[in-house]
Scaffold this motif. Sequence first.
Motif, PDB file in Angstrom:
ATOM      1  N   ASP A  44      38.437  37.498  36.202  1.00  0.00           N
ATOM      2  CA  ASP A  44      38.878  38.311  35.061  1.00  0.00           C
ATOM      3  C   ASP A  44      39.745  39.489  35.475  1.00  0.00           C
ATOM      4  O   ASP A  44      40.102  40.317  34.639  1.00  0.00           O
ATOM      5  N   GLY A  45      40.069  39.620  36.769  1.00  0.00           N
ATOM      6  CA  GLY A  45      40.987  40.646  37.216  1.00  0.00           C
ATOM      7  C   GLY A  45      40.380  41.792  37.992  1.00  0.00           C
ATOM      8  O   GLY A  45      41.095  42.697  38.418  1.00  0.00           O
ATOM      9  N   LYS A  46      39.078  41.785  38.190  1.00  0.00           N
ATOM     10  CA  LYS A  46      38.448  42.846  38.971  1.00  0.00           C
ATOM     11  C   LYS A  46      38.652  42.551  40.458  1.00  0.00           C
ATOM     12  O   LYS A  46      38.289  41.485  40.948  1.00  0.00           O
ATOM     13  N   LYS A  47      39.252  43.492  41.182  1.00  0.00           N
ATOM     14  CA  LYS A  47      39.465  43.311  42.615  1.00  0.00           C
ATOM     15  C   LYS A  47      38.156  43.542  43.362  1.00  0.00           C
ATOM     16  O   LYS A  47      37.320  44.321  42.936  1.00  0.00           O
ATOM     17  N   ILE A  62      41.734  39.087  44.820  1.00  0.00           N
ATOM     18  CA  ILE A  62      42.347  39.415  43.539  1.00  0.00           C
ATOM     19  C   ILE A  62      42.186  38.312  42.505  1.00  0.00           C
ATOM     20  O   ILE A  62      42.404  38.540  41.323  1.00  0.00           O
ATOM     21  N   ASP A  63      41.771  37.115  42.944  1.00  0.00           N
ATOM     22  CA  ASP A  63      41.527  36.018  42.005  1.00  0.00           C
ATOM     23  C   ASP A  63      40.701  34.959  42.717  1.00  0.00           C
ATOM     24  O   ASP A  63      40.591  34.963  43.946  1.00  0.00           O
ATOM     25  N   ALA A  64      40.137  34.058  41.941  1.00  0.00           N
ATOM     26  CA  ALA A  64      39.323  32.978  42.501  1.00  0.00           C
ATOM     27  C   ALA A  64      39.306  31.804  41.530  1.00  0.00           C
ATOM     28  O   ALA A  64      39.479  31.974  40.322  1.00  0.00           O
ATOM     29  N   ASP A  65      39.129  30.626  42.078  1.00  0.00           N
ATOM     30  CA  ASP A  65      38.862  29.454  41.255  1.00  0.00           C
ATOM     31  C   ASP A  65      37.689  28.713  41.886  1.00  0.00           C
ATOM     32  O   ASP A  65      36.938  29.296  42.657  1.00  0.00           O
TER      33      ASP A  65
END
Length: 82
Positions: A44-47, A62-65
């Motif tokens: 959701d954008g939380k670093k 900074i992102d994940a899947d």
Amino acid sequence: MIPFQNAWPYETIMGDLYVSSCPFCDEENVLLPLKRTELPDIQDGKKRLLVLPCCHNKMTLIDADHDYLLTDRPLSKRTQFK
């Protein structure tokens, strides 16, 4: 487009997050100090600052899947995918 040189594959085993090798020191099967429940916040954008337990190098997620973590900088050349 996501820069693939900043992507780092991970696996979930029994609820823990692992990487097959550290991009900095080449330690194998590194348990990440990251909980699976933190992944939605990262998506959701939380670093999230990640300090690797093997060599204490730092990177910012900074992102994940479901398969990859995306960092704010390119990873070591020896871990880039061909």
